[in-house]
Every structure is written in structure tokens, then in C-alpha cells.
Write a protein that holds these residues in place. Structure first.
Motif, PDB file in Angstrom:
ATOM      1  N   ALA A 161       0.827  -1.208   0.000  1.00  0.00           N
ATOM      2  CA  ALA A 161       0.000   0.000   0.000  1.00  0.00           C
ATOM      3  C   ALA A 161       0.857   1.253   0.000  1.00  0.00           C
ATOM      4  N   GLU A 162       1.906   1.267   0.823  1.00  0.00           N
ATOM      5  CA  GLU A 162       2.773   2.443   0.884  1.00  0.00           C
ATOM      6  C   GLU A 162       3.525   2.637  -0.434  1.00  0.00           C
ATOM      7  N   PRO A 214       2.984   3.607   7.068  1.00  0.00           N
ATOM      8  CA  PRO A 214       2.385   2.421   7.700  1.00  0.00           C
ATOM      9  C   PRO A 214       3.350   1.272   7.935  1.00  0.00           C
ATOM     10  N   VAL A 215       4.361   1.113   7.071  1.00  0.00           N
ATOM     11  CA  VAL A 215       5.343   0.042   7.279  1.00  0.00           C
ATOM     12  C   VAL A 215       6.049   0.229   8.613  1.00  0.00           C
ATOM     13  N   ILE A 235      -3.599   1.077  13.347  1.00  0.00           N
ATOM     14  CA  ILE A 235      -2.492   1.848  12.775  1.00  0.00           C
ATOM     15  C   ILE A 235      -2.563   1.920  11.252  1.00  0.00           C
ATOM     16  N   LEU A 236      -2.827   0.783  10.607  1.00  0.00           N
ATOM     17  CA  LEU A 236      -2.792   0.732   9.143  1.00  0.00           C
ATOM     18  C   LEU A 236      -3.807   1.669   8.469  1.00  0.00           C
ATOM     19  N   PRO A 237      -5.089   1.554   8.752  1.00  0.00           N
ATOM     20  CA  PRO A 237      -6.028   2.459   8.071  1.00  0.00           C
ATOM     21  C   PRO A 237      -5.806   3.921   8.412  1.00  0.00           C
ATOM     22  N   ALA A 238      -5.463   4.203   9.675  1.00  0.00           N
ATOM     23  CA  ALA A 238      -5.241   5.597  10.072  1.00  0.00           C
ATOM     24  C   ALA A 238      -4.075   6.208   9.310  1.00  0.00           C
ATOM     25  N   ILE A 298     -10.353   8.500  13.139  1.00  0.00           N
ATOM     26  CA  ILE A 298     -11.738   8.043  13.309  1.00  0.00           C
ATOM     27  C   ILE A 298     -11.934   6.673  12.660  1.00  0.00           C
ATOM     28  N   VAL A 299     -11.475   6.556  11.404  1.00  0.00           N
ATOM     29  CA  VAL A 299     -11.598   5.276  10.698  1.00  0.00           C
ATOM     30  C   VAL A 299     -10.793   4.193  11.410  1.00  0.00           C
ATOM     31  N   GLY A 300      -9.580   4.550  11.861  1.00  0.00           N
ATOM     32  CA  GLY A 300      -8.748   3.588  12.580  1.00  0.00           C
ATOM     33  C   GLY A 300      -9.409   3.094  13.850  1.00  0.00           C
TER      34      GLY A 300
END
Length: 256
Positions: A32-33, A97-98, A135-138, A156-158
Motif C-alpha cells: 500500500a505504501e 504504515p510500514v 495503525i494501518l487504516p489511520a 476516526i476510521v482507525g
């Protein structure tokens, strides 16, 4: 002897499952990153020497914070609140995110060096997997476009992902696995919840009344502290040795 061998096999399988989760989440974060970096035409390495050093430092802070656990009055004693996701989220905002996933994993390894597991490693797997679901979605949302609004949206999503995934993961996998590894019926775990809250009568009510509130409190509190502190920490974290004034990195979370 056969019972001992069976227990050994179960523990080996669980460790392999743990490692599979770690590798899967790392690959997802890296892919993703990399995709976002390509979309933005950025050439910076995902894991530079400086980032690795910062990951080590934040992992140590997370491991120490993980040792300080706060019992929750609505949950059995093996569910406690800690703030080890705070350094991971701050670092994920700063370095991607990694970095966040690596900190989540490294803190578990460091914590086990300081203090051995008391949950047959189930608690450690829960902390890692559920932490990454936060952590990932945020951090990915913030990475797409770094601003105050996306930082808030990411938190919020996280928090929602943390609450939903953490609750479901406990019900479907972690609690049954905990009971299996300890050789105890799942009803015994539910009974521990019933002693605290009479509304807890089965696995669904257990995670709804004990696990979901814990995850919601954790995600909300970590998000608030991150949003309040990242503004002042960001220039320090991104200091590349040229902070004499002219090359000061703009504070993206503040929206400036």
C-alpha cells in the motif's frame, strides 16, 4: 506423553499462525505504501537508515508503555488497557504504515524480553493484530494527503476498524484459541465475564460488553493524544539535519 506432544504441536501451530499474521500485515503495509508513493511520484525509500533507527526508538517506547496496563472495571482481568499504540501511530504518521507495523511487532518482541507471556502468546497476537487494524487504516488515509482533516479522518476510521475488527477477532479466534491452549472450556471464560457483568451470557455478549468498549476507549484516547502532540513533534521527527530555519519541514497535520 501423547498429551504433551499434542500441546507442543498446538503451540507450534499457533506460533506459525502468529508469524503468518505478521508477514501478511507487513506485506499489505509495504504494498500500500509503495502504491501511494508511486502515485505521488515519490522516490524516497520506505525503509531508510534513519527510519530504521527511529523505528527502533519508538519500538522501545511502545514496549515500555505496554508494561503499564490499566484494568478495566467492565472486563475480566486478562483484558487491560495500555497505550503502546501511541508511539506506533505517531511514527506511522511521520514515516508511513510500514514503520507502524514494524513497531507493533518489535514492541511485542521487546516486551517478551522484559516480561514473559501470561496468556500463552494469545495476548501478544491480539495486541499486534488489533493494533495494526488501528495503525494501518489511520496512517494510510493520512499518507494519501497529509493534512489536519485527513489525520482526524484517519484516526476516526482507525478507531472504528480497531473496535470492529478487535471485537470480531476476539469472538471468532482469540478467545477460542486462548481456551484451547489453556485446556479450559470457553464457558469458563464467559463465566469470568458474567461475574463482572450479568448481561454477559455467551461469546457474543462477552465481546460486546467487554472487548468492544475497551477497544473504543483505546482508539479514542490514543487518537486524541496523537492529534494533540503530533503538531509539535512532526518537525523533530522529520528533521533531516537541515533544521537551521530555512529548511524547516512544514507541519502538515496542522494543515499549514
Amino acid at each position: 506423553m501423547s498429551e504433551l506432544w499434542k500441546n507442543v504441536q498446538e503451540n507450534v501451530v499457533f506460533v506459525l499462525e502468529f508469524l503468518a499474521v505478521v508477514v501478511t500485515l507487513f506485506v499489505i503495509a509495504y504494498a500500500a505504501e509503495k502504491l501511494i508513493a508511486r502515485k505521488k511520484e515519490q522516490t524516497e525509500r520506505i525503509l531508510s537508515t534513519r527510519k530504521i533507527a527511529m523505528i527502533g526508538m519508538f519500538s522501545a517506547i511502545s514496549a515500555v508503555l505496554m508494561l503499564f496496563e490499566i484494568p478495566m472495571p467492565f472486563a475480566p482481568g486478562f483484558y487491560k488497557l495500555d497505550f503502546s499504540e501511541l508511539p506506533a501511530l505517531i511514527a506511522a504518521f511521520a514515516f508511513g504504515p510500514v514503520a507502524g507495523v514494524m513497531i507493533e511487532f518489535c514492541k511485542i518482541v521487546l516486551k517478551l524480553l522484559f516480561k514473559s507471556t501470561s496468556t500463552a502468546f494469545v495476548g501478544e497476537l491480539a495486541n499486534f493484530a488489533v493494533g495494526c487494524s488501528f495503525i494501518l487504516p489511520a496512517s494510510l488515509i493520512y499518507l494519501l494527503r497529509k493534512s489536519k482533516k485527513t489525520a482526524v479522518a484517519g484516526c476516526i476510521v482507525g478507531t472504528i476498524c480497531l473496535t470492529v475488527f478487535g471485537t470480531a477477532f476476539n469472538a471468532v479466534y482469540l478467545l477460542p484459541k486462548f481456551a484451547q491452549l489453556y485446556g479450559m472450556p470457553i464457558e469458563a471464560l464467559i463465566g469470568m465475564g458474567t461475574e463482572i457483568n450479568a448481561a454477559i451470557t455467551d461469546i457474543t455478549s462477552f465481546v460486546f460488553f467487554a472487548v468492544a468498549p475497551l477497544n473504543l476507549i483505546k482508539g479514542t484516547s490514543v487518537s486524541i493524544v496523537t492529534l494533540l502532540t503530533y503538531k509539535s513533534l512532526s518537525p523533530i521527527l522529520k528533521d533531516d539535519g537541515k533544521m537551521g530555519g530555512r529548511h524547516r519541514v512544514p507541519n502538515t497535520v496542522s494543515g499549514r
